[in-house]
Design a protein around this motif. Structure first.
Motif, PDB file in Angstrom:
ATOM      1  N   GLU A  15       1.021 -11.178  32.960  1.00  0.00           N
ATOM      2  CA  GLU A  15       0.202 -12.108  32.015  1.00  0.00           C
ATOM      3  C   GLU A  15       0.097 -13.436  32.891  1.00  0.00           C
ATOM      4  N   LYS A  36     -15.477  -4.293  23.878  1.00  0.00           N
ATOM      5  CA  LYS A  36     -14.101  -4.359  23.923  1.00  0.00           C
ATOM      6  C   LYS A  36     -13.779  -3.242  22.956  1.00  0.00           C
ATOM      7  N   ARG A  38      -9.946  -2.182  21.528  1.00  0.00           N
ATOM      8  CA  ARG A  38      -8.369  -2.374  21.601  1.00  0.00           C
ATOM      9  C   ARG A  38      -7.940  -0.950  21.378  1.00  0.00           C
ATOM     10  N   THR A  79      -5.132 -14.061  31.905  1.00  0.00           N
ATOM     11  CA  THR A  79      -4.835 -13.089  30.787  1.00  0.00           C
ATOM     12  C   THR A  79      -3.716 -13.233  29.832  1.00  0.00           C
ATOM     13  N   GLN A  80      -4.025 -12.682  28.714  1.00  0.00           N
ATOM     14  CA  GLN A  80      -2.897 -12.742  27.418  1.00  0.00           C
ATOM     15  C   GLN A  80      -2.586 -11.401  27.013  1.00  0.00           C
ATOM     16  N   THR A  81      -1.739 -11.277  26.643  1.00  0.00           N
ATOM     17  CA  THR A  81      -1.389  -9.832  25.832  1.00  0.00           C
ATOM     18  C   THR A  81      -2.441  -9.441  25.038  1.00  0.00           C
ATOM     19  N   THR A  82      -3.017 -10.252  24.471  1.00  0.00           N
ATOM     20  CA  THR A  82      -4.329 -10.037  23.288  1.00  0.00           C
ATOM     21  C   THR A  82      -5.524  -9.594  24.049  1.00  0.00           C
ATOM     22  N   ASP A  83      -5.593  -9.740  25.477  1.00  0.00           N
ATOM     23  CA  ASP A  83      -6.697  -9.157  26.070  1.00  0.00           C
ATOM     24  C   ASP A  83      -6.446  -7.728  26.407  1.00  0.00           C
ATOM     25  N   GLY A  85      -6.882  -3.698  26.445  1.00  0.00           N
ATOM     26  CA  GLY A  85      -7.880  -3.052  25.929  1.00  0.00           C
ATOM     27  C   GLY A  85      -8.790  -2.358  26.998  1.00  0.00           C
ATOM     28  N   GLN A 107      -3.883  -3.457  31.317  1.00  0.00           N
ATOM     29  CA  GLN A 107      -2.836  -3.610  30.707  1.00  0.00           C
ATOM     30  C   GLN A 107      -2.174  -4.768  30.965  1.00  0.00           C
TER      31      GLN A 107
END
Lengths: 110, 113
Positions: A15, A36, A38, A79-83, A85, A107
């Motif tokens: 991250e 994208k 998810r 990057t963030q964990t929401t990225d 996918g 990831q």
């Protein structure tokens, strides 16, 4: 036949690190789209690029269409964990069809 | 705003069985598509339609059939299911205007055992 290739297939980042995926077409494209997906979800349209050399930004995402309109890239800053996918590029085929790349699965380790 | 609706969400079939995957859209889109997505792979086009009464094959049509009697509905029929048809199936639509954006349904996860 027309092909759209994406690299890398998988990318694991910590991250906060940056991420880039590349898309290459065997033929010149009139436009290119990015989607994208998810985990466990369905593809969702992100953006369309039309002009040679075009660069578009969506917050931390930067999309670029090559000068020859045969390649494209998606860059994510910090990057963030929401990225997490799979990111697909897609180019138009005749009769309203799209040809999708194989996708790059991102990831993000928190 | 429903968009593209697919049913069922999950299904397990035995080899040789048949089934119909339903897809309906409420956006009055002319173009509709069926894709399959195998694990870790991209989207492969099975069939598509440019309007009611018109359908055509995509990259991987074998073992499938479609019909498009109305603008809203685009069912996908599997005859004599085989393990190779285990996949996630997505239906999509677009409006046929300048922006070539495809809107996807939530998918049907099919296992053939």
């Amino acid at each position: 036949g027309q092909q759209v290739m994406q690299i890398p297939q998988y990318q694991h980042v910590q991250e906060g690190e940056d991420f880039t995926t590349y898309c290459n077409s065997s033929t010149t494209l009139s436009n290119i789209q990015w989607y994208k997906q998810r985990p466990g979800g369905h593809p969702v349209f992100l953006i369309q690029l039309v002009k040679s050399g075009e660069v578009k930004k969506q917050k931390r995402l930067t999309f670029q269409f090559g000068e020859a309109k045969k390649n494209s890239s998606l860059h994510i800053t910090a990057t963030q964990t929401t990225d997490v996918g799979t990111y697909f590029c897609a180019g138009p085929r005749n009769t309203g069809k799209l040809i999708f790349g194989q996708g790059t699965t991102l990831q993000v380790k928190p | 705003n429903a968009g593209v609706t697919q049913t069922p969400k999950f299904r397990i079939l035995k080899i040789g069985q048949s089934m119909t995957l339903q897809c309906t859209q409420d956006m009055n889109h002319n173009y509709m598509y069926w894709y399959r997505q195998d694990p870790g792979m991209g989207l492969k086009l099975i069939y598509y339609s440019v309007g009611a009464g018109i359908t055509d094959k995509g990259e991987v049509p074998n073992g499938y059939n479609v019909s498009r009697s109305t603008t809203e509905d685009f069912p996908l029929r599997l005859e004599l299911a085989a393990p190779s048809q285990t996949s996630v199936y997505f239906c999509a639509s677009r409006d046929g205007l300048a922006k070539n954006i495809q809107y996807f349904g939530a998918g049907t996860r099919l296992s053939v055992l």
